[in-house]
Motif scaffolding. Structure first.
Motif, PDB file in Angstrom:
ATOM      1  N   ARG A 170     -16.011  -9.130  -4.023  1.00 43.31           N
ATOM      2  CA  ARG A 170     -14.775  -8.786  -4.876  1.00 43.31           C
ATOM      3  C   ARG A 170     -14.622  -7.478  -5.248  1.00 43.31           C
ATOM      4  O   ARG A 170     -15.576  -6.707  -5.629  1.00 43.31           O
ATOM      5  CB  ARG A 170     -15.212  -9.636  -6.038  1.00 43.31           C
ATOM      6  CG  ARG A 170     -15.263 -11.107  -5.630  1.00 43.31           C
ATOM      7  CD  ARG A 170     -15.233 -12.108  -7.128  1.00 43.31           C
ATOM      8  NE  ARG A 170     -16.183 -11.731  -7.866  1.00 43.31           N
ATOM      9  CZ  ARG A 170     -17.385 -11.743  -8.058  1.00 43.31           C
ATOM     10  NH1 ARG A 170     -17.934 -12.380  -6.889  1.00 43.31           N
ATOM     11  NH2 ARG A 170     -18.273 -11.426  -8.848  1.00 43.31           N
ATOM     12  N   THR A 171     -13.439  -6.783  -4.986  1.00 45.10           N
ATOM     13  CA  THR A 171     -13.159  -5.401  -5.291  1.00 45.10           C
ATOM     14  C   THR A 171     -11.710  -5.310  -5.406  1.00 45.10           C
ATOM     15  O   THR A 171     -10.957  -6.392  -5.114  1.00 45.10           O
ATOM     16  CB  THR A 171     -13.780  -4.405  -4.623  1.00 45.10           C
ATOM     17  OG1 THR A 171     -13.650  -3.255  -5.129  1.00 45.10           O
ATOM     18  CG2 THR A 171     -13.310  -4.478  -3.039  1.00 45.10           C
ATOM     19  N   ASP A 172     -11.200  -3.978  -5.505  1.00 46.38           N
ATOM     20  CA  ASP A 172      -9.608  -3.768  -5.621  1.00 46.38           C
ATOM     21  C   ASP A 172      -9.511  -2.371  -5.333  1.00 46.38           C
ATOM     22  O   ASP A 172     -10.553  -1.485  -5.108  1.00 46.38           O
ATOM     23  CB  ASP A 172      -8.937  -3.830  -7.034  1.00 46.38           C
ATOM     24  CG  ASP A 172      -9.698  -3.004  -7.962  1.00 46.38           C
ATOM     25  OD1 ASP A 172      -9.401  -1.943  -8.033  1.00 46.38           O
ATOM     26  OD2 ASP A 172     -10.459  -3.425  -8.904  1.00 46.38           O
ATOM     27  N   SER A 173      -8.643  -1.913  -4.581  1.00 43.81           N
ATOM     28  CA  SER A 173      -8.454  -0.658  -4.053  1.00 43.81           C
ATOM     29  C   SER A 173      -8.651   0.693  -5.047  1.00 43.81           C
ATOM     30  O   SER A 173      -9.371   1.496  -4.647  1.00 43.81           O
ATOM     31  CB  SER A 173      -6.829  -0.284  -3.408  1.00 43.81           C
ATOM     32  OG  SER A 173      -5.887  -0.604  -4.401  1.00 43.81           O
ATOM     33  N   ARG A 174      -8.276   0.537  -6.298  1.00 45.13           N
ATOM     34  CA  ARG A 174      -8.568   1.596  -7.204  1.00 45.13           C
ATOM     35  C   ARG A 174      -9.897   1.912  -7.501  1.00 45.13           C
ATOM     36  O   ARG A 174     -10.552   3.013  -7.370  1.00 45.13           O
ATOM     37  CB  ARG A 174      -7.962   1.275  -8.614  1.00 45.13           C
ATOM     38  CG  ARG A 174      -7.855   2.084  -9.522  1.00 45.13           C
ATOM     39  CD  ARG A 174      -7.288   1.824 -10.874  1.00 45.13           C
ATOM     40  NE  ARG A 174      -7.385   2.919 -11.861  1.00 45.13           N
ATOM     41  CZ  ARG A 174      -7.017   2.901 -12.979  1.00 45.13           C
ATOM     42  NH1 ARG A 174      -6.345   1.861 -13.577  1.00 45.13           N
ATOM     43  NH2 ARG A 174      -7.053   3.865 -13.788  1.00 45.13           N
ATOM     44  N   THR A 175     -10.722   0.686  -7.634  1.00 48.15           N
ATOM     45  CA  THR A 175     -12.315   0.824  -7.804  1.00 48.15           C
ATOM     46  C   THR A 175     -12.648   1.550  -6.476  1.00 48.15           C
ATOM     47  O   THR A 175     -13.849   2.375  -6.615  1.00 48.15           O
ATOM     48  CB  THR A 175     -12.821  -0.675  -8.090  1.00 48.15           C
ATOM     49  OG1 THR A 175     -12.222  -1.147  -9.269  1.00 48.15           O
ATOM     50  CG2 THR A 175     -14.342  -0.428  -8.372  1.00 48.15           C
ATOM     51  N   THR A 206     -16.892  -3.346  -9.014  1.00 53.19           N
ATOM     52  CA  THR A 206     -16.168  -3.265 -10.250  1.00 53.19           C
ATOM     53  C   THR A 206     -16.268  -1.906 -10.814  1.00 53.19           C
ATOM     54  O   THR A 206     -17.247  -1.220 -10.605  1.00 53.19           O
ATOM     55  CB  THR A 206     -16.507  -4.309 -11.183  1.00 53.19           C
ATOM     56  OG1 THR A 206     -17.896  -4.283 -11.611  1.00 53.19           O
ATOM     57  CG2 THR A 206     -16.327  -5.747 -10.333  1.00 53.19           C
TER      58      THR A 206
END
Length: 226
Positions: A170-175, A206
């Motif tokens: 789990r993650t996102d592009s900004r992180t 995260t």
């Protein structure tokens, strides 16, 4: 690769001793083996625990004598016709206040035109004695680019997923952008360690991981005296 080109320039300049300071021993050995194969050079690795092995394939040079003793090793190199590339791992303790070792290295270097053997010293830190410093050249490995760092993240994420029944990290592009920015300036080996630390703790990258990554990063750098 840039390092392979730099190494080629050093050897073409007939510099007999190459110094590589890096914690990425595996990467260094892989680079040197590829280079030796490209140039059809005999390739040898030495460790005090294993002695002298040829070509990264684990075949010993001599069954009766593995040449674990540094003086015997250098005596062997000094009397063996080349061309050959001899990679000595963690040789730094023997460069301190040991005139016989230093003399052996100098003899090998001065006989380069006849023997064509190159010695590569690989360690996390190397203090080269003045007696042989003019016979050496430093090869600096470049640090991983942002693209390489991102590829490492993907690779570690895939590995974690395989070990966890296909569950995705789990993650996102900004992180991810923040993570890559904070990994700049570390070696390939340290980057792998930091990425694994972020992923394997909870299967996620995260915002809360970033301070921990920074802390561990500076601990690793402090260990190298930076």
């Amino acid at each position: 690769m840039a390092e392979s080109k730099d190494l080629g320039m050093i050897l073409d300049a007939r510099i007999p001793i190459v110094v590589i300071e890096s914690p990425d021993e595996r990467r260094v050995l892989a680079l040197l083996l590829r280079f030796a194969m490209q140039r059809t050079l005999s390739f040898y690795e030495w460790r005090v625990t294993r002695g002298l092995d040829r070509g990264g394939f684990g075949s010993g040079v001599a069954d009766a004598d593995k040449l674990t003793d540094p003086e015997e090793l250098l005596a062997h190199i000094a009397t063996t016709p080349g061309p050959g590339l001899y990679v000595l791992c963690d040789f730094h303790p023997y460069l301190k206040d040991d005139p016989k070792i230093i003399r052996y290295l100098k003899d090998i270097a001065l006989a380069y035109e006849q023997q064509q053997n190159t010695i590569v010293l690989v360690s996390h830190q190397l203090d080269i004695p003045n007696e042989i410093s003019r016979l050496t050249a430093n090869l600096n490995l470049r640090l991983p680019s942002d693209e390489e760092l991102m590829a490492m993240v993907r690779s570690q994420a895939q590995e974690w997923a395989q070990q966890n029944k296909g569950e995705k990290v789990r993650t996102d592009s900004r992180t991810l952008e923040k993570l890559i920015a904070n990994l700049r300036g570390v070696s390939h080996a340290d980057a792998q360690l930091l990425i694994r630390h972020a992923i394997y703790s909870d299967g996620a990258i995260t915002e809360s991981d970033i301070p921990d990554i920074n802390k561990l990063k500076f601990e690793l750098m402090d260990g190298e005296g930076v």
